[in-house]
Design a protein around this motif. Structure first.
Motif, PDB file in Angstrom:
ATOM      1  N   LYS A   1       0.845  -1.197   0.000  1.00 45.25           N
ATOM      2  CA  LYS A   1       0.000   0.000   0.000  1.00 45.25           C
ATOM      3  C   LYS A   1       0.880   1.246   0.000  1.00 45.25           C
ATOM      4  N   SER A   2       0.881   1.952  -1.113  1.00 46.33           N
ATOM      5  CA  SER A   2       1.738   3.126  -1.280  1.00 46.33           C
ATOM      6  C   SER A   2       0.921   4.249  -1.895  1.00 46.33           C
ATOM      7  N   ARG A   3       1.110   5.460  -1.368  1.00 43.71           N
ATOM      8  CA  ARG A   3       0.304   6.600  -1.817  1.00 43.71           C
ATOM      9  C   ARG A   3       1.155   7.861  -1.824  1.00 43.71           C
ATOM     10  N   ILE A   4       1.106   8.608  -2.925  1.00 41.45           N
ATOM     11  CA  ILE A   4       1.820   9.883  -3.014  1.00 41.45           C
ATOM     12  C   ILE A   4       0.899  10.985  -2.502  1.00 41.45           C
ATOM     13  N   LEU A   5       1.317  11.623  -1.412  1.00 42.99           N
ATOM     14  CA  LEU A   5       0.514  12.683  -0.803  1.00 42.99           C
ATOM     15  C   LEU A   5       0.708  14.018  -1.502  1.00 42.99           C
ATOM     16  N   LYS A   6       1.926  14.290  -1.926  1.00 48.83           N
ATOM     17  CA  LYS A   6       2.209  15.573  -2.572  1.00 48.83           C
ATOM     18  C   LYS A   6       3.474  15.448  -3.406  1.00 48.83           C
ATOM     19  N   SER A   7       3.453  16.059  -4.591  1.00 45.05           N
ATOM     20  CA  SER A   7       4.642  16.168  -5.419  1.00 45.05           C
ATOM     21  C   SER A   7       4.718  17.597  -5.942  1.00 45.05           C
ATOM     22  N   GLY A   8       5.933  18.062  -6.182  1.00 43.80           N
ATOM     23  CA  GLY A   8       6.106  19.434  -6.644  1.00 43.80           C
ATOM     24  C   GLY A   8       7.025  20.200  -5.711  1.00 43.80           C
ATOM     25  N   TYR A   9       7.315  21.433  -6.094  1.00 42.53           N
ATOM     26  CA  TYR A   9       8.300  22.229  -5.364  1.00 42.53           C
ATOM     27  C   TYR A   9       7.672  23.134  -4.301  1.00 42.53           C
ATOM     28  N   GLN A  10       6.358  23.212  -4.271  1.00 40.77           N
ATOM     29  CA  GLN A  10       5.713  24.086  -3.298  1.00 40.77           C
ATOM     30  C   GLN A  10       5.803  23.496  -1.887  1.00 40.77           C
ATOM     31  N   GLN A  11       5.980  24.351  -0.910  1.00 45.07           N
ATOM     32  CA  GLN A  11       5.978  23.895   0.467  1.00 45.07           C
ATOM     33  C   GLN A  11       4.562  23.529   0.891  1.00 45.07           C
ATOM     34  N   LEU A  12       4.480  22.658   1.882  1.00 44.10           N
ATOM     35  CA  LEU A  12       3.176  22.229   2.369  1.00 44.10           C
ATOM     36  C   LEU A  12       2.463  23.384   3.074  1.00 44.10           C
ATOM     37  N   THR A  13       1.173  23.475   2.837  1.00 41.91           N
ATOM     38  CA  THR A  13       0.375  24.469   3.549  1.00 41.91           C
ATOM     39  C   THR A  13       0.032  23.932   4.945  1.00 41.91           C
ATOM     40  N   LYS A  14      -0.443  24.818   5.792  1.00 46.68           N
ATOM     41  CA  LYS A  14      -0.838  24.410   7.143  1.00 46.68           C
ATOM     42  C   LYS A  14      -1.960  23.380   7.074  1.00 46.68           C
TER      43      LYS A  14
END
Length: 307
Positions: A36-49
């Protein structure tokens, strides 16, 4: 602990080489093996709150979060609370500077695609579980290797690399060899914007030689051998600079050439004019690449990350 669920935070998208090789490709290989593998976020932007809160609520004790080159210090509080919840954290790096102490202290696993980078992390963090896992080849060509007096450089084009390539371009003209560049930079001879991986690799395979010089700086000495291995899998003859990760793959004159001086570059080009030697080097190179298939490399990831 055997981790049952894997989550990813990637620094780029699938057009970003490191994110694709260390992130998307490994994620897909996990899924193929029913992990079970899941990509939560990709890209150069920082995570929001809001994203951080959602991640904190989504992950549970025993889960594994993998940070692929995410080095922003703004992740500290998220990692702190994830550790309180019992989430394990893995970090993948392939570049200098290495990650900051304030983040490394939360990592349970550190993965590096070159031995030298692994040794640097282990020297700085002797108590951390650091593993060298080489990059997997992305694509194997089944077409007949090209024979022409053409060499290609493919990859990111910094100013230092462009200067190095231009000097080799001038040198290669002495023996009537052409050099082209293929990159996501607009001034490359062959831009690769919006190309599929197969299209890109098919173009690279149309050249006899993959030209992989190194720039004389500290960061270059920590690079992985992914471009060397990919070239071998395409049936290209590799002429590369001299760093540890390339020497791990290339035996000079047997499956490619290690070149540092002008004489060595020119001698290598002259040697491969011999068809028997050329065919031997191509075959040996292809056989070398077979040791780095995704099916073989993924087993190292599964073992190290306890999946």
């Amino acid at each position: 602990m055997r981790h049952k669920r894997v989550y990813w935070l990637l620094v780029g998208n699938e057009d970003t080489g490191s994110s694709r090789i260390h992130g998307f490709n490994i994620h897909k290989a996990f899924v193929k093996r029913n992990i079970k593998s899941r990509i939560l976020k990709s890209g150069y932007q920082q995570l929001t709150k809001k994203e951080k809160i959602w991640i904190l609520l989504t992950l549970s004790k025993g889960d594994l979060l993998i940070l692929q080159k995410r080095k922003e210090k703004s992740l500290k509080r998220l990692l702190y609370f994830l550790k309180i919840k019992g989430v394990n954290i893995a970090f993948i790096d392939c570049d200098l500077p290495i990650c900051d102490d304030s983040l490394v202290k939360y990592f349970d696993y550190i993965i590096c695609p070159s031995k030298r980078l692994k040794e640097l992390y282990k020297t700085n963090y002797p108590k951390k579980d650091v593993k060298y896992i080489p990059d997997a080849v992305e694509y194997f060509s089944e077409t007949v290797p090209s024979h022409n007096k053409k060499a290609i450089y493919f990859g990111w084009l910094t100013e230092d690399r462009k200067n190095r390539i231009n000097s080799l371009r001038t040198l290669f003209k002495i023996v009537n060899w052409d050099v082209v560049t293929m990159s996501n930079k607009e001034d490359a001879d062959i831009p690769w914007y919006n190309w599929s991986d197969e299209e890109r690799f098919n173009v690279i395979g149309q050249y006899c030689v993959s030209l992989i010089p190194v720039v004389d700086d500290e960061a270059s000495s920590y690079k992985s051998a992914n471009r060397v291995l990919q070239s071998l899998a395409l049936g290209n003859i590799v002429l590369c600079g001299d760093i540890d990760s390339y020497r791990e793959v290339i035996t000079d004159g047997e499956n490619g050439f290690i070149c540092s001086t002008q004489d060595q570059w020119i001698t290598a080009l002259k040697e491969i004019s011999n068809p028997d030697l050329r065919h031997k080097i191509i075959k040996n190179g292809y056989d070398t690449a077979k040791n780095y298939t995704i099916d073989k490399i993924i087993l190292r990831w599964i073992s190290f990350l306890q999946l």
